[in-house]
Design an enzyme around this catalytic site. Sequence first.
Site, short mmCIF file in Angstrom:
data_model
loop_
_atom_site.label_atom_id
_atom_site.label_comp_id
_atom_site.label_asym_id
_atom_site.label_seq_id
_atom_site.Cartn_x
_atom_site.Cartn_y
_atom_site.Cartn_z
CD GLU A 316 -2.91 -1.07 2.29
OE1 GLU A 316 -4.06 -1.66 2.21
OE2 GLU A 316 -2.48 -0.86 3.41
CG ASP A 390 -7.64 -5.67 4.91
OD1 ASP A 390 -7.21 -5.82 5.91
OD2 ASP A 390 -7.97 -4.42 4.24
CD GLU A 418 -10.12 -1.90 7.54
OE1 GLU A 418 -10.14 -1.52 6.62
OE2 GLU A 418 -9.21 -2.33 8.55
#
Length: 727
Positions: A316, A390, A418
Site C-alpha cells: 500500500e 483483509d 473495520e
Amino acid sequence: MLPLTSRRSDPPWGLLVGLLALLLCVADARAEDGYDVWMRYVHADPARLDGYRVRLGDVVAPDATQTQRAARDELRRGLTGFLGTAPRLHVAPPAARALLIGTPESSPWILPFRQEIEGLGEEGFLLREVRIDGRDALVIAAHRDIGVLYGVFHLLRLLQTGTSLDGLHVREAPRIKLRVLNHWDNLDRYVERGYAGRSLWDWQTLPDWEDPRYTDYARANASIGINGAVLNNVNADALSLSPRYLRKAVALADLFRPYGIRVYLSARFSAPIELGGLATADPRDPGVQRWWREKADEIYALIPDFGGFLVKANSEGQPGPQDYGRTHAEGANLLADAVRPHGGVVMWRAFVYAHEVPEDRAKQAYNEFVGLDGNFHDNVLVQVKNGPVDFQPREPFHPLFGAMPRTPLMMEFQITKEYLGFATHLVYLGPLYEEVLRADTHARGSGSTVARVIEGSLEGHALSGIAGVANIGDDRTWSGSHFDQANWYAFGRLAWNPHQSARDIATDWVAMTFSRAPDVVASVVGMMMGSREAAVDYMTPLGLHHLMARGHHYGPGPWVDGGPRADWTSVYYHRANRHGVGFDRTSRGSGSVSQYAPPVARTFDDIGQVPENLLLWFHRVPWQHRMGSGRPLWNELVHRYTRGVSYVEAMQATWDGLRGRVDAPRHQHVAAFLRIQRDEAQWWRDASVAYFQSINGLALPADEAPPPHPLAYYQALQSPYAPGDGR
C-alpha cells in the site's frame, strides 16, 4: 475511574472477614459508564448470598518491586470492592496465614512450592488451596513477579464469576510468548480504523504528564495476559524513532513495565533517509546497517526492555527492501541484526499486495513469502493476517499458516471492527477468532491447527506471537461501545491460550461486566455467540467479501468499481453478472486453492465439498445452483440477508427484556447502538438485494420484501465523515 492506590506500605486496616467464592447478585445499582471494563469488583451483600465461603484472613505479599506492589494493590482493590472492607496486607505472615503470594525469591513462605511451579516459565503461576498449621489458605506462587500478578488476576476472575474455591488447584502458563496489541495510532492522535475517539497516547503532553489512564490501560491488559503494545501505526511516521518521541515512549514504558508490558514501535523502513540524512535505505548498504544498529543502541539505552520493531513494508505504498531489489527476508534481517544484541525481535508483516501484480490479490502474500521460508533470522516473526485478503467478516484461514515450517508465524487479528460495523454494531469476535484458530492446515497431517502453528508447537519454535489491532481510544468506554470491550477481552484470553472456548470466555466477560445472575448471563451470551454470523449474513453471506463502500468501509457498496486499482473495488471480488456470482479460485480459476495443503485444497476446490459459508469465495456459481437448503443460490442469498436483520431484531428484544437487570446508563447506551445496528443491517440487506437483483434480473422469493427504494437511492448515499478513515 478505577481507583489508584499508594505503592508504599499499607496501613493496618480491619480484618477481612471472608471472601465469597460464589457471588450471585443482580447488577450493581450505581451508575456506570464502562470505564471499569471487566474489572468492576462489585460489592456483594453477604445477606443475599449463599453457598461456599472461605475465610482467607490476612494477605501476605511482598512489596519490594513495582510488580509486587501492583499485585498487592490489585488484591486490595478487588477484595475491598467485593466486600466493602479492605484486607490487611502484610509482608511477613501474622499468626493466621490465609493468602500467601510471591516467588521463592521474594517470600520464604513460597519456598515449599518451588517444585510445583517447575515448568511454568517466567509468566506462569500456581494457584491452589492448601492447609497450613491446620488453617485453610490460598497460595499464588510463580517464578517471577509477573507470574504472581497474573495469578492475582486469575483469582479475582474466579471470584467475579462466582467460581467455587473448593479444592482449587490451577497451574497456568501462556501458550504464546508474545501477546501484543498493535495500535494504529498516529502522532497527531488520529487512529486509523479507530472507532473509540482519539489515541490514548497524548504525545503533546508526554513525558511530563502521565495520564492515570495509561496505568489503567496496563492493568486491563495484564488482567488478560497481554504483554506487549506497539505504540504507533504500521503506516509509520519516521519521527516515532526520533529522540524527541523516544523520550515520550520511555514514559509509557516505565508505566507499563510493572504490569509485564513491553513497548514496541512500528519502524518506517526509509527512516535512515528521513531521520539520518542518508541517500538510501538499502539493507545491504553498510551505512544503513550502521544507522539501524546505532538507532537500536539509542532506544535500548532509554528503554532496556524495549520489545523491538513492527514493520509494514512494500505494501500500500509503504517503503521497503523491494525498492532496492532486496527481499522481505533481507529487510527483516537488517533490523533483526540491530536489535539482536539487546534481545529484541522484529515482527515483519506479510500483508503485502501491489496493483501492478495482475493475479488474484488473495495469492500475493503467499507467493512473496513462502519461498523465503528459512531465510529469516531466528529473532524474526512473520506476522500474517488471519485471512488472505483483509479482515473480512469471513475469510478462509491464510494459506501461509502451515506453509512456512522453518519460520515462526505470528497471527494478526483485528479487534477494531473495520469491516464489521465499527463500534456501533454488536459483533462478538470470539467465534471468528476461534474459527480461525481451530482451522486445520493439514501441514503435518490431521490436527495441524492454526493454533498449533502460531503457538510454535507444530514445528517446535521457541519464539511465538499473536497480535491484535487494538480498538482502544480515549472514549470513556475505551473501545467506543460496551460490547466492543468483549473483543479486547476475548483476544487477550485466546492469546494466552488459543485453545479456549469463545463461549466460555463470553460467559466470564458477561458475569464480570454486567451481572452474575445466571439468566442474565445466558441471555447476553446467547446474543453474543450468534452476532458475528448475523453480521456475515447481512453484509457478506455465502463467502462474498469486500463489498463495503470505498475508503472508509462504512456501509454497503457492492457496486463500487473504477478508481486507482481494481482490488480496491467490490466488483473485483464478487464478479457478478446475469449468469452467476463469485470469485473462481479453484484449480480452473485463479488457482489459489493450490496454496493450501492437498486435503484442504481438495475440499475447497470441489463445489460439492466446500463449506457453503465459503462457497462464493472459492467458486463462481450460477444463480440457480441448488444449495443445501434446497433453495436456488439467489433465494438462499436473499434469505441470508434477511436472516441477519432478523437476528439483530432478536438481540434488541432480548436486551429490552434485560431492562432493570443491567444498570440504566449502560442499558440505554447498548439499546441505542442496537437501534443503529438494526437500521444499518436493513440498509445492508436492501442495498445488496437491490444491486444483485439489478445484475441478475431475477424475481425476489415470494416471502421476501422488496427493497423500499430503487438501487439509485442506495448508490447516492454518501458518508464523507465516517470515522476511522481520513481527517
